[in-house]
Design an enzyme around this catalytic site. Structure first.
Site, short mmCIF file in Angstrom:
data_model
loop_
_atom_site.label_atom_id
_atom_site.label_comp_id
_atom_site.label_asym_id
_atom_site.label_seq_id
_atom_site.Cartn_x
_atom_site.Cartn_y
_atom_site.Cartn_z
N LYS A 82 0.46 -1.25 -0.37
CA LYS A 82 0.30 -0.16 0.02
C LYS A 82 0.81 1.07 0.33
O LYS A 82 1.85 1.22 0.57
CB LYS A 82 -1.40 -0.05 1.51
CG LYS A 82 -2.49 -1.07 1.21
CD LYS A 82 -3.34 -1.14 2.02
CE LYS A 82 -4.36 -2.34 1.24
NZ LYS A 82 -5.09 -1.78 2.35
N ARG A 133 -3.47 -10.06 5.12
CA ARG A 133 -3.64 -10.48 3.96
C ARG A 133 -3.04 -9.77 3.34
O ARG A 133 -2.68 -8.08 3.05
CB ARG A 133 -5.62 -9.61 3.65
CG ARG A 133 -5.90 -9.30 2.33
CD ARG A 133 -7.24 -8.56 2.38
NE ARG A 133 -7.50 -8.04 0.57
CZ ARG A 133 -7.21 -7.55 -0.36
NH1 ARG A 133 -6.75 -6.19 0.04
NH2 ARG A 133 -7.87 -7.82 -1.92
C1 7PM Z 1 -6.23 -1.19 -5.76
C2 7PM Z 1 -6.17 -0.16 -4.11
C3 7PM Z 1 -6.66 -1.33 -5.14
C4 7PM Z 1 -6.39 -0.64 -2.99
C5 7PM Z 1 -6.32 -2.98 -4.16
C6 7PM Z 1 -6.89 -1.98 -3.00
C7 7PM Z 1 -8.39 -4.42 2.39
C8 7PM Z 1 -9.14 -5.80 1.51
C9 7PM Z 1 -8.03 -3.92 -0.03
C10 7PM Z 1 -7.79 -4.05 3.81
C11 7PM Z 1 -9.56 -6.28 3.77
C12 7PM Z 1 -5.69 -3.37 -1.50
C13 7PM Z 1 -6.85 -3.09 -1.61
N1 7PM Z 1 -7.22 -3.76 0.73
N2 7PM Z 1 -10.20 -5.77 2.11
N3 7PM Z 1 -9.60 -5.61 0.61
N4 7PM Z 1 -8.67 -5.20 3.95
N5 7PM Z 1 -10.43 -6.77 4.69
O1 7PM Z 1 -4.71 -2.63 -1.70
O2 7PM Z 1 -6.76 -4.07 3.91
O3 7PM Z 1 -5.85 -5.03 -1.28
S1 7PM Z 1 -8.37 -4.10 -1.15
#
Ligand code: 7PM
Length: 270
Positions: free
Chosen positions: A213, A247
């Site tokens: 991130k 995750r």
């Molecule tokens: C673009 C930006 C694509 C951010 C995907 C993301 C989380 C989640 C995501 C989290 C839970 C990523 C995010 N992040 N579900 N889904 N917790 N529970 O970086 O932090 O994967 S999507």
């Protein structure tokens, strides 16, 4: 032998063509199944399947498109790969289609705020991850504001949990997630990580997602494809602060880090 608890690893299996770090490589089911098998071989206990990109500023995906991406994969994965399946969705109708399969967790970045979601989940025994987000994915990074970020996130999660338990969802089914990067400045994210222990007052297991991130990009100056070391550092910190599930994109490397955490907590190796 001393037994210690280290987090389980949840591998991110993205099936969106515009997924920000995997570039849509897993659009095809066979590829996704192979990827899931590799994650299991690398030590993942869960795979998280998401058909809707939640990237800040991302366009919403139509319901039909999300169903087409997710349902066939969940169906095949549930019979072919020995892994716990998590489905990353905030739509009640997507939950309804996947719940009849062997899904272990519904991972909802909107904490079951879609109409009918709480009532639907009350009829099943699936685990649920309630995540905190301020605002909507499209605009959430514009001026996020909190009176006190850890308190505010904690209050929100407590309130969503109360709504779930009042509807008959057992506490034992609920995981909580502060939602790193979802309507938070870099400072907000690091305040949450610094004081992650404070969320243990809610007495629920924590699911944590910081992999690749921008909070990691900001402090290292690295683009998304060069954030592995920072992601491992963040995962290790979350583990030491008692996270239950991590995750992540990079399962193998995270599992190695968790083995080091386990040996350290045990003061032993077995
Ligand atoms: C673009 C930006 C694509 C951010 C995907 C993301 C989380 C989640 C995501 C989290 C839970 C990523 C995010 N992040 N579900 N889904 N917790 N529970 O970086 O932090 O994967 S999507």
């Amino acid at each position: 032998m001393t037994t210690v608890v280290v987090p389980e690893v949840m591998g991110i299996l993205n099936v969106t063509p515009d997924s920000f770090s995997d570039g849509g490589r897993f659009r095809h089911i066979d590829q996704a199944l192979r990827q899931a098998e590799q994650m299991v071989a690398d030590g993942a206990r869960y795979v998280d399947i998401g058909g809707e990109s939640t990237r800040p500023g991302a366009a919403a995906v139509s319901l039909q498109e999300e169903l087409d991406r997710v349902v066939p994969l969940v169906e095949k994965l549930s019979t072919r790969v020995d892994v716990l399946i998590s489905v990353d969705t905030c739509k009640t109708s997507v939950m309804q289609e996947v719940l009849p399969f062997n899904v272990r967790m519904i991972n909802d970045i909107k904490a079951l705020q879609d109409e009918g979601a709480v009532a639907l989940l009350a009829q099943y025994s699936t685990d649920i991850c309630l995540m905190h987000m301020q605002g909507e994915p499209r605009t959430m990074q514009h001026q996020p504001h909190y009176s006190e970020v850890v308190e505010d996130v904690s209050d929100f999660l407590a309130e969503r949990m109360a709504i779930c338990t009042s509807a008959g969802i057992a506490r034992e089914r609920i995981y909580l997630d502060p939602g790193f990067g979802f309507g938070k400045s870099v400072t907000h994210n690091y305040q949450l990580l610094q004081r992650l222990e404070q969320l243990h007052r809610l007495e629920q297991p924590l699911l944590i997602g910081m992999s690749r991130k921008s909070m990691l990009g900001q402090v290292t100056g690295r683009p998304v494809e060069e954030r592995l070391a920072a992601s491992i550092a963040a995962a290790t910190i979350a583990a030491m602060k008692g996270a239950r599930i991590l995750r992540v994109h990079d399962v193998k490397q995270t599992v190695d880090a968790m083995n080091v955490v386990a040996a350290t907590l045990a003061g032993d190796w077995t």
